[in-house]
Design a protein around this motif. Structure first.
Motif, PDB file in Angstrom:
ATOM      1  N   ASP A   1     -20.278  68.258  38.191  1.00  0.00           N
ATOM      2  CA  ASP A   1     -20.818  69.328  37.350  1.00  0.00           C
ATOM      3  C   ASP A   1     -20.689  70.643  38.120  1.00  0.00           C
ATOM      4  O   ASP A   1     -20.969  70.725  39.305  1.00  0.00           O
ATOM      5  CB  ASP A   1     -22.302  69.099  37.054  1.00  0.00           C
ATOM      6  CG  ASP A   1     -22.499  67.983  36.043  1.00  0.00           C
ATOM      7  OD1 ASP A   1     -21.603  67.779  35.200  1.00  0.00           O
ATOM      8  OD2 ASP A   1     -23.551  67.306  36.104  1.00  0.00           O
ATOM      9  N   VAL A   2     -20.291  71.655  37.410  1.00  0.00           N
ATOM     10  CA  VAL A   2     -20.218  72.992  38.008  1.00  0.00           C
ATOM     11  C   VAL A   2     -21.292  73.824  37.322  1.00  0.00           C
ATOM     12  O   VAL A   2     -21.348  73.928  36.099  1.00  0.00           O
ATOM     13  CB  VAL A   2     -18.824  73.625  37.785  1.00  0.00           C
ATOM     14  CG1 VAL A   2     -18.782  75.028  38.362  1.00  0.00           C
ATOM     15  CG2 VAL A   2     -17.760  72.730  38.406  1.00  0.00           C
TER      16      VAL A   2
ATOM     17  N   MET B   1     -13.771  69.246  46.351  1.00  0.00           N
ATOM     18  CA  MET B   1     -14.651  68.090  46.413  1.00  0.00           C
ATOM     19  C   MET B   1     -13.828  66.872  45.956  1.00  0.00           C
ATOM     20  O   MET B   1     -12.953  67.002  45.115  1.00  0.00           O
ATOM     21  CB  MET B   1     -15.843  68.325  45.474  1.00  0.00           C
ATOM     22  CG  MET B   1     -16.889  67.268  45.508  1.00  0.00           C
ATOM     23  SD  MET B   1     -18.240  67.670  44.384  1.00  0.00           S
ATOM     24  CE  MET B   1     -19.194  68.744  45.414  1.00  0.00           C
ATOM     25  N   VAL B   2     -14.104  65.736  46.490  1.00  0.00           N
ATOM     26  CA  VAL B   2     -13.387  64.514  46.124  1.00  0.00           C
ATOM     27  C   VAL B   2     -14.265  63.706  45.181  1.00  0.00           C
ATOM     28  O   VAL B   2     -15.436  63.445  45.480  1.00  0.00           O
ATOM     29  CB  VAL B   2     -13.023  63.679  47.379  1.00  0.00           C
ATOM     30  CG1 VAL B   2     -12.359  62.370  46.978  1.00  0.00           C
ATOM     31  CG2 VAL B   2     -12.142  64.488  48.301  1.00  0.00           C
ATOM     32  N   ARG B   3     -13.718  63.327  44.047  1.00  0.00           N
ATOM     33  CA  ARG B   3     -14.437  62.510  43.069  1.00  0.00           C
ATOM     34  C   ARG B   3     -13.973  61.073  43.206  1.00  0.00           C
ATOM     35  O   ARG B   3     -12.796  60.787  43.376  1.00  0.00           O
ATOM     36  CB  ARG B   3     -14.130  63.033  41.655  1.00  0.00           C
ATOM     37  CG  ARG B   3     -14.907  62.372  40.568  1.00  0.00           C
ATOM     38  CD  ARG B   3     -14.591  62.975  39.205  1.00  0.00           C
ATOM     39  NE  ARG B   3     -13.227  62.704  38.756  1.00  0.00           N
ATOM     40  CZ  ARG B   3     -12.844  61.599  38.130  1.00  0.00           C
ATOM     41  NH1 ARG B   3     -13.698  60.644  37.879  1.00  0.00           N
ATOM     42  NH2 ARG B   3     -11.596  61.443  37.772  1.00  0.00           N
TER      43      ARG B   3
END
Length: 128
Positions: free
Chosen positions: A121-122, A11-13
């Protein structure tokens, strides 16, 4: 979200960054001129002139000096009389040198800005 073929997920933050710089804008135009001002001056000076002054001395009767018993036709006495006259001369002389410079003043400006950024968040999901 999709799963890549090799089993890794990604995922890109993103976050916001500030780009702060200054730009220069003209604020005013200044024109420098030299102006000639005329002032009236009144001066008082002393001037002299010569005047003829005749002094007469009466002679006692019968006591005339021998050198005064000259013939009645004597040449005239010629004298040159002089006088002073004011003479005005003007000269333009340098009296002051004016230099123009630009001064740069630096001031601190405090900028306050709200920046947003993403947080990942994971969490585990219950098995279905």
């Amino acid at each position: 979200m999709t799963t890549p073929p090799d089993g890794a997920a990604g995922m890109v933050r993103h976050e916001e960054h500030l780009d702060v710089h200054v730009e220069t804008y003209p604020t005013e135009t200044v024109r420098i001129e030299k102006v000639v001002v005329t002032e009236q001056r009144t001066l008082t000076i002393d001037v002299r002139r010569e005047e003829l002054r005749i002094t007469r001395t009466p002679l006692a009767p019968g006591k005339s000096p021998a050198h005064l018993a000259a013939p009645r036709t004597t040449p005239p006495i010629v004298m040159i009389l002089r006088e002073e006259q004011p003479v005005i001369t003007m000269a333009i002389v340098p009296v002051e040198k004016v230099t123009v410079t630009i001064a740069v003043h630096t001031a601190e400006h405090h900028l306050h800005e709200s920046l947003h950024h993403e947080h990942i968040d994971v969490s585990t999901l219950p098995a279905s």
